[in-house]
Design a protein around this motif. Structure first.
Motif, PDB file in Angstrom:
ATOM      1  N   UNK A  51       0.837  -1.207   0.000  1.00  0.00           N
ATOM      2  CA  UNK A  51       0.000   0.000   0.000  1.00  0.00           C
ATOM      3  C   UNK A  51       0.867   1.249   0.000  1.00  0.00           C
ATOM      4  N   UNK A  52       1.827   1.241  -0.876  1.00  0.00           N
ATOM      5  CA  UNK A  52       2.786   2.343  -0.968  1.00  0.00           C
ATOM      6  C   UNK A  52       2.893   2.790  -2.422  1.00  0.00           C
ATOM      7  N   UNK A  53       2.940   4.105  -2.596  1.00  0.00           N
ATOM      8  CA  UNK A  53       3.159   4.696  -3.917  1.00  0.00           C
ATOM      9  C   UNK A  53       4.563   5.296  -3.918  1.00  0.00           C
ATOM     10  N   UNK A  54       5.304   4.999  -4.960  1.00  0.00           N
ATOM     11  CA  UNK A  54       6.693   5.442  -5.048  1.00  0.00           C
ATOM     12  C   UNK A  54       6.861   6.486  -6.149  1.00  0.00           C
ATOM     13  N   UNK A  55       7.871   7.320  -5.963  1.00  0.00           N
ATOM     14  CA  UNK A  55       8.301   8.233  -7.018  1.00  0.00           C
ATOM     15  C   UNK A  55       9.794   7.986  -7.214  1.00  0.00           C
ATOM     16  N   UNK A  56      10.116   7.304  -8.305  1.00  0.00           N
ATOM     17  CA  UNK A  56      11.515   7.069  -8.650  1.00  0.00           C
ATOM     18  C   UNK A  56      12.018   8.277  -9.435  1.00  0.00           C
ATOM     19  N   UNK A  57      13.065   8.904  -8.930  1.00  0.00           N
ATOM     20  CA  UNK A  57      13.592  10.117  -9.544  1.00  0.00           C
ATOM     21  C   UNK A  57      15.011   9.858 -10.002  1.00  0.00           C
ATOM     22  N   UNK A  58      15.237   9.931 -11.300  1.00  0.00           N
ATOM     23  CA  UNK A  58      16.555   9.710 -11.886  1.00  0.00           C
ATOM     24  C   UNK A  58      17.057  10.984 -12.551  1.00  0.00           C
ATOM     25  N   UNK A  59      18.367  11.030 -12.777  1.00  0.00           N
ATOM     26  CA  UNK A  59      18.988  12.176 -13.438  1.00  0.00           C
ATOM     27  C   UNK A  59      18.526  13.486 -12.794  1.00  0.00           C
ATOM     28  N   UNK A  60      18.645  13.549 -11.491  1.00  0.00           N
ATOM     29  CA  UNK A  60      18.161  14.716 -10.758  1.00  0.00           C
ATOM     30  C   UNK A  60      18.965  15.961 -11.086  1.00  0.00           C
ATOM     31  N   UNK A  61      18.261  17.089 -11.074  1.00  0.00           N
ATOM     32  CA  UNK A  61      18.846  18.388 -11.381  1.00  0.00           C
ATOM     33  C   UNK A  61      18.661  19.321 -10.204  1.00  0.00           C
ATOM     34  N   UNK A  62      19.499  20.356 -10.078  1.00  0.00           N
ATOM     35  CA  UNK A  62      19.321  21.305  -8.970  1.00  0.00           C
ATOM     36  C   UNK A  62      17.917  21.905  -8.921  1.00  0.00           C
ATOM     37  N   UNK A  63      17.294  22.089 -10.059  1.00  0.00           N
ATOM     38  CA  UNK A  63      15.940  22.664 -10.076  1.00  0.00           C
ATOM     39  C   UNK A  63      14.871  21.703  -9.543  1.00  0.00           C
ATOM     40  N   UNK A  64      15.251  20.464  -9.269  1.00  0.00           N
ATOM     41  CA  UNK A  64      14.329  19.521  -8.631  1.00  0.00           C
ATOM     42  C   UNK A  64      14.306  19.694  -7.113  1.00  0.00           C
ATOM     43  N   UNK A  65      15.179  20.526  -6.589  1.00  0.00           N
ATOM     44  CA  UNK A  65      15.230  20.762  -5.148  1.00  0.00           C
ATOM     45  C   UNK A  65      13.922  21.362  -4.659  1.00  0.00           C
ATOM     46  N   UNK A  66      13.305  20.712  -3.683  1.00  0.00           N
ATOM     47  CA  UNK A  66      12.005  21.147  -3.173  1.00  0.00           C
ATOM     48  C   UNK A  66      11.585  20.222  -2.041  1.00  0.00           C
ATOM     49  N   UNK A  67      10.522  20.608  -1.358  1.00  0.00           N
ATOM     50  CA  UNK A  67       9.839  19.685  -0.457  1.00  0.00           C
ATOM     51  C   UNK A  67       8.807  18.939  -1.301  1.00  0.00           C
ATOM     52  N   UNK A  68       8.852  17.634  -1.233  1.00  0.00           N
ATOM     53  CA  UNK A  68       7.948  16.788  -2.016  1.00  0.00           C
ATOM     54  C   UNK A  68       6.837  16.277  -1.106  1.00  0.00           C
ATOM     55  N   UNK A  69       5.619  16.426  -1.587  1.00  0.00           N
ATOM     56  CA  UNK A  69       4.432  16.037  -0.828  1.00  0.00           C
ATOM     57  C   UNK A  69       3.647  14.963  -1.578  1.00  0.00           C
ATOM     58  N   UNK A  70       3.174  13.995  -0.832  1.00  0.00           N
ATOM     59  CA  UNK A  70       2.244  13.013  -1.365  1.00  0.00           C
ATOM     60  C   UNK A  70       0.824  13.515  -1.067  1.00  0.00           C
ATOM     61  N   UNK A  71      -0.069  13.369  -2.030  1.00  0.00           N
ATOM     62  CA  UNK A  71      -1.442  13.828  -1.866  1.00  0.00           C
ATOM     63  C   UNK A  71      -2.396  12.813  -2.476  1.00  0.00           C
ATOM     64  N   UNK A  72      -3.607  12.784  -1.963  1.00  0.00           N
ATOM     65  CA  UNK A  72      -4.607  11.843  -2.464  1.00  0.00           C
ATOM     66  C   UNK A  72      -5.939  12.550  -2.639  1.00  0.00           C
ATOM     67  N   UNK A  73      -6.679  12.098  -3.632  1.00  0.00           N
ATOM     68  CA  UNK A  73      -8.004  12.646  -3.881  1.00  0.00           C
ATOM     69  C   UNK A  73      -9.009  11.516  -4.008  1.00  0.00           C
TER      70      UNK A  73
END
Length: 125
Positions: free
Chosen positions: A76-98
Motif C-alpha cells: 500500500x505504498x506509492x513510489x516516485x523514482x527520480x533519476x537524473x536529478x537536477x538542482x531545479x528539482x530541489x524542493x519539499x515533495x508532498x504526497x497527496x490523495x483525492x
C-alpha cells in the motif's frame, strides 16, 4: 480518513537518483488519485506526477523521462523514482490523495483531499 506518510528524501548530487515512498493507510477504497507535488522556496506548489486508480499516470513536462510513479499494492505504498536529478528539482515533495477523479483539475493542489507532511529533496550542483 486516509493517512499519507512520505519518506526517502535527502541530499544527492546532480545526475543522481532518489526514490520517495508514500505509505498509505485508512479508507483507501475511496481514493481515486495519488499524486506527488513539490514546492520550492518562494514558489507555488506544483504537480510532479500522479497515478489514478485505473493505473493511468500524468507527469509534469519538467520530469518526463526522468521520474516514474508506481504502486506496490501489497505494501500500500506509492513510489516516485527520480533519476537524473537536477538542482531545479530541489524542493519539499508532498504526497497527496483525492477521492475524486479530478479530470483537468489534477494540477490544482486545493483539489486534493489528503496530504502528507512532506520530505525534503536537495540536489547539489
Amino acid at each position: 480518513q486516509v493517512q499519507l506518510v512520505e519518506s526517502g528524501g535527502g541530499l544527492v548530487e546532480t545526475g543522481g537518483s532518489l526514490r520517495l515512498s508514500c505509505a498509505t493507510s485508512g479508507r483507501l477504497f475511496n481514493v481515486y488519485v495519488v499524486a506527488w507535488h513539490r514546492q520550492a522556496p518562494g514558489q507555488q506548489r506544483e504537480l510532479v506526477a500522479l497515478r489514478r486508480r485505473d493505473e493511468s499516470t500524468v507527469y509534469a513536462d519538467s520530469v518526463k523521462g526522468r521520474f516514474s510513479i508506481y504502486r506496490d499494492a501489497a505494501k500500500e505504498t506509492v513510489y516516485l523514482q527520480m533519476n537524473n536529478l537536477k538542482p531545479e528539482d530541489t524542493a519539499v515533495y508532498y504526497c497527496a490523495a483525492s477521492i475524486y477523479f479530478l479530470g483537468s483539475y489534477h494540477s490544482i493542489p486545493e483539489r486534493y483531499t489528503y496530504w502528507g507532511q512532506g520530505t525534503q529533496v536537495t540536489v547539489s550542483s
